[in-house]
Design a protein around this motif. Structure first.
Motif, short mmCIF file in Angstrom:
data_model
loop_
_atom_site.label_atom_id
_atom_site.label_comp_id
_atom_site.label_asym_id
_atom_site.label_seq_id
_atom_site.Cartn_x
_atom_site.Cartn_y
_atom_site.Cartn_z
N ASP A 84 8.37 5.42 -8.38
CA ASP A 84 8.19 3.97 -8.31
C ASP A 84 9.43 3.24 -7.80
OD1 ASP A 84 5.63 4.11 -9.10
OD2 ASP A 84 6.04 3.73 -11.22
N LEU A 85 10.58 3.93 -7.81
CA LEU A 85 11.81 3.29 -7.33
C LEU A 85 12.15 3.70 -5.91
CD1 LEU A 85 14.01 3.67 -10.54
CD2 LEU A 85 12.61 1.72 -9.83
N GLN A 86 11.30 4.53 -5.30
CA GLN A 86 11.58 4.99 -3.94
C GLN A 86 11.38 3.84 -2.94
OE1 GLN A 86 12.83 7.98 -3.33
NE2 GLN A 86 12.79 8.24 -5.54
N PRO A 87 12.16 3.83 -1.88
CA PRO A 87 11.99 2.78 -0.85
C PRO A 87 10.64 2.94 -0.14
CG PRO A 87 13.53 4.45 -0.09
CD PRO A 87 13.26 4.76 -1.55
N LEU A 88 10.21 1.87 0.45
CA LEU A 88 8.94 1.86 1.16
C LEU A 88 9.15 1.80 2.66
CD1 LEU A 88 6.95 -0.71 -1.03
CD2 LEU A 88 6.81 1.78 -1.11
N GLU A 89 8.20 2.34 3.37
CA GLU A 89 8.16 2.22 4.83
C GLU A 89 6.97 1.37 5.20
OE1 GLU A 89 7.82 6.11 6.38
OE2 GLU A 89 9.90 6.68 6.03
N TYR A 90 7.10 0.61 6.28
CA TYR A 90 6.03 -0.28 6.72
C TYR A 90 5.67 0.08 8.16
CZ TYR A 90 7.98 -2.81 2.77
OH TYR A 90 8.46 -3.14 1.53
N ASP B 79 3.05 12.75 6.97
CA ASP B 79 2.01 13.70 6.58
C ASP B 79 2.18 14.13 5.16
OD1 ASP B 79 0.95 13.53 9.10
OD2 ASP B 79 2.08 15.22 9.88
N SER B 80 3.45 14.34 4.74
CA SER B 80 3.71 14.77 3.37
C SER B 80 3.22 13.73 2.38
CB SER B 80 5.22 15.02 3.17
OG SER B 80 5.67 16.03 4.06
N THR B 81 3.48 12.46 2.70
CA THR B 81 3.05 11.39 1.81
C THR B 81 1.54 11.31 1.74
OG1 THR B 81 5.02 10.17 2.40
CG2 THR B 81 3.26 8.93 1.31
N GLN B 82 0.90 11.43 2.91
CA GLN B 82 -0.56 11.31 2.94
C GLN B 82 -1.25 12.47 2.25
OE1 GLN B 82 -1.30 10.88 7.11
NE2 GLN B 82 -1.00 8.68 7.09
N SER B 83 -0.60 13.64 2.22
CA SER B 83 -1.23 14.80 1.56
C SER B 83 -1.30 14.65 0.07
CB SER B 83 -0.45 16.07 1.92
OG SER B 83 0.84 16.04 1.34
N GLN B 84 -0.54 13.70 -0.48
CA GLN B 84 -0.56 13.49 -1.92
C GLN B 84 -1.83 12.79 -2.31
OE1 GLN B 84 3.01 11.27 -2.42
NE2 GLN B 84 4.28 12.83 -1.53
N ASP C 279 0.27 -0.49 6.99
CA ASP C 279 0.23 0.70 6.15
C ASP C 279 1.56 0.82 5.42
OD1 ASP C 279 -0.37 3.04 4.94
OD2 ASP C 279 -0.16 4.30 6.73
N VAL C 280 1.51 0.73 4.09
CA VAL C 280 2.71 0.81 3.26
C VAL C 280 2.82 2.24 2.72
CG1 VAL C 280 3.92 -0.15 1.27
CG2 VAL C 280 2.41 -1.62 2.65
N ARG C 281 3.96 2.88 2.98
CA ARG C 281 4.14 4.28 2.58
C ARG C 281 5.43 4.43 1.78
NH1 ARG C 281 3.42 6.82 8.70
NH2 ARG C 281 1.39 5.85 9.19
N TYR D 279 -5.11 -6.46 7.64
CA TYR D 279 -5.53 -5.42 6.71
C TYR D 279 -4.29 -4.72 6.14
CZ TYR D 279 -9.75 -6.40 9.31
OH TYR D 279 -10.80 -7.04 9.91
N VAL D 280 -4.29 -4.54 4.83
CA VAL D 280 -3.17 -3.90 4.15
C VAL D 280 -3.69 -2.66 3.43
CG1 VAL D 280 -1.30 -4.17 2.47
CG2 VAL D 280 -2.05 -6.13 3.84
N THR D 281 -3.05 -1.54 3.65
CA THR D 281 -3.48 -0.30 3.02
C THR D 281 -2.24 0.49 2.61
OG1 THR D 281 -4.83 1.69 3.31
CG2 THR D 281 -3.55 0.96 5.20
N GLY D 282 -2.48 1.56 1.89
CA GLY D 282 -1.36 2.42 1.49
C GLY D 282 -0.93 2.15 0.07
#
Length: 457
Positions: free
Chosen positions: A394-400, A452-457, A427-429, A139-142
Motif C-alpha cells: 500500500d505504500l508503493q509508488p504508483l505509475e500512471y 506484466d508482473s503487476t497484471q499477473s497478480q 490505468d493506475v498501476r 475512464y479510470v482503471t487499475g
C-alpha cells in the motif's frame, strides 16, 4: 454570451416571443444579462478553451432582436440540447448536419448565427448561446478504489481523476487478498444474474412467439433441459401462462368483433330487403296516384282523394330515405369494426416488438455485468504470487498510463499533473519493479516487463 444585453438599454428592454410565453423569454434574457460576467469567467476557466469532442452534450439557445418592434424573438424550435455524434457533428433544424469537432463554444455560436443569417436572409445574424452541459467520459482503471467512467472536465489532471475514483485501492489485507465475504458476495451476485438471464431468455422466447403469431413458445435448450420442479421450469410455466392468457384475450376480442360484424351484415341485408319492399310499395302507390289523377281530371273523383294518396306516396318515400340512412350507418359501423379487429392484431405485434427490444437490451446488459462480476470473482480469489517479496504494497509508488485514441491508440506513461482528454483511459498501476527481493527478482523471467508482473497478480 453576455452580448444579449447590448441590444438596447435595460430601461427600454421589451421581450416577447411568438413561440413561448413572454415571462419565459424575459427570464432567459434577464439571466443572461445579469450573469454575463460570471459566464465569461466560467468560459475563460473552461468552456472557451475546451475543444468539442464526440459525445459532448451542448445546450443551444437562439434569439433574434426585431428592431421594427423593439422585441426579442426566441427561436424555440431550434433551442434545446444536442449531442455531438462520433463523426463530430450536431443536427440542428433548418441548418442540418453541422461540424463542431475541435471547435470552441464561441466558434459554434458564431457558426450557428452566420448559417441562420444566410439561410433566412436576415440582415443581422441571430444570437446563439452555446454552453456545454455534459462533457464526454474518461475512464479510470487499475489500482483505484472505484474503477469506471467519469465525466470529463476541462483541465482535469491525473491526480484529480484519481481522487474522483476514490483514490488508490484499499485492500482487505496487506497481501492484497480479498476476504471470504467478498468472494461469497461475488458468487451470489453471479448466481442471481444467471437466474435473471434465464428469465430474460424465457421472456424473449415468449415475445418472439407473439410477434410471429406462433401457437406455442420455442424455449431455448438451456431452459427446456432444466429438471422438473426447478426454478427454471417455474419460469417457463409462468411465461407459458402469460402467452396463453394474452392469446386468449386477443382471441376473445377478435371473436367479439367477428360477432358484431355478423350482426351488422345481417342488419344490412334486412335493411336492403326492406328498401326493396319499400320500392315496390312506392311504385304501386305511384301507379295508383297516376290513375286517380286521370279520374280527377275527368271530374269522376274529387281532388281530396288525390291529395290523400299524395301524402301516402310522400310518407313511403320518406320511409325509404330512413332505411337508406340506417343502411349507410350500419355499413360504417361494419367498416369500423373490421378496422378495430385489424388494429387489435397490429397493437399486439407492436407491443410485443417494443417489449422484445427492451428485453434484448436488458439481456445484453446483464451478460456484460455477469462477465464483469465473474472476472472480479476470479481476481478476488487469487492471491499475489509474490506476496512475501512485496514490501508494504500500500505504500508503493504508483505509475500512471494513459491510452489515447481508442483501443488502437497508444499507451504512454504520464505524471500526476498531466491533463486528461475526453475518451482517455487512465490505468493506475503499482510500481513494484524496484521493490522485489533479490531472490525473487533473480528467479523471475528477465523478459517479463514490470507491467506484466503487476497484471499477473
Amino acid at each position: 454570451m453576455a452580448i444579449m444585453s447590448s441590444f438596447c438599454p435595460p430601461s427600454r428592454l421589451r421581450i416577447a416571443s411568438r413561440l413561448t410565453p413572454p415571462r419565459t423569454v424575459l427570464g432567459l434574457f434577464l439571466a443572461l444579462a445579469l450573469s454575463g460576467t460570471a459566464f465569461i469567467d466560467r468560459a475563460a476557466a473552461g468552456d472557451e478553451v475546451y475543444h468539442i469532442k464526440p459525445q459532448t452534450r451542448m445546450k443551444v439557445a437562439i434569439v433574434e432582436w426585431v428592431a421594427s418592434t423593439g422585441e426579442y424573438k426566441e427561436w424555440t424550435a431550434l433551442n434545446g440540447e444536442y449531442v455531438v455524434s462520433q463523426s463530430g457533428t450536431i443536427s440542428i433544424p433548418m441548418i442540418g448536419e453541422m461540424p463542431v469537432i475541435d471547435k470552441t463554444t464561441t466558434d459554434v455560436s458564431r457558426d450557428i448565427g452566420e448559417r441562420l443569417k444566410t439561410i433566412t436572409g436576415l440582415a443581422t445574424a441571430p444570437v446563439a448561446s452555446v454552453e456545454v452541459v455534459k462533457y464526454p467520459m474518461i475512464y479510470v482503471t487499475g489500482s483505484v478504489e472505484k474503477s469506471g467512467e467519469l465525466e470529463f472536465r476541462p483541465g482535469v489532471t491525473v491526480k484529480q481523476a484519481m481522487a474522483m475514483a476514490g483514490g488508490r485501492e484499499r485492500r482487505t489485507s496487506q497481501t492484497g487478498e480479498s476476504s471470504d465475504a467478498t468472494q461469497i458476495s461475488y458468487a451470489g451476485e453471479i448466481n442471481r444474474m444467471e437466474l435473471q438471464l434465464k428469465q430474460l431468455a424465457a421472456r424473449r422466447a415468449r415475445l418472439m412467439a407473439e410477434l410471429n403469431d406462433q401457437t406455442t413458445i420455442d424455449f431455448p435448450p438451456e431452459i427446456t433441459a432444466a429438471p422438473d420442479g426447478s426454478v427454471i421450469k417455474q419460469i417457463m410455466k409462468r411465461e407459458t401462462d402469460v402467452f396463453k392468457a394474452r392469446a386468449d384475450a386477443l382471441a376473445q376480442q377478435l371473436q367479439a368483433a367477428a360477432e358484431l360484424e355478423t350482426l351488422l351484415r345481417n342488419e344490412i341485408d334486412i335493411l336492403d330487403q326492406k328498401m326493396t319492399s319499400q320500392d315496390e310499395q312506392v311504385k304501386i302507390a305511384q301507379d295508383e296516384w297516376d290513375d286517380i289523377s286521370k279520374l280527377v281530371d275527368t271530374k269522376i273523383l274529387t281532388t281530396s282523394r288525390k291529395t290523400s294518396l299524395e301524402r301516402v306516396v310522400a310518407d313511403m318515400q320518406s320511409g325509404k330515405l330512413d332505411l337508406v340512412v340506417a343502411s349507410m350507418q350500419a355499413k360504417q359501423k361494419l367498416s369500423e369494426t373490421e378496422r378495430d379487429a385489424q388494429n387489435l392484431k397490429s397493437q399486439r405485434k407492436t407491443e410485443a416488438g417494443q417489449q422484445l427490444q427492451a428485453t434484448e437490451t436488458e439481456l445484453e446488459d446483464t451478460k456484460l455485468k455477469r462477465n464483469t462480476t465473474l472476472q472480479l470473482l476470479q481476481i478476488a480469489g487469487a492471491s499475489l504470487s509474490r506476496a512475501q517479496s512485496l514490501k508494504a504494497l500500500d505504500l508503493q509508488p504508483l505509475e500512471y498510463w494513459i491510452t489515447r485514441g481508442g483501443d488502437a491508440g497508444t499507451t504512454t506513461e504520464v505524471q500526476e499533473t498531466t491533463e486528461l482528454q475526453p475518451g482517455d483511459v487512465l490505468d493506475v498501476r503499482y510500481n513494484v519493479s524496484n521493490n522485489l527481493d533479490g531472490a525473487v527478482a533473480s528467479s523471475a523471467d528477465p523478459t517479463q516487463s514490470p507491467v506484466d508482473s503487476t497484471q499477473s497478480q
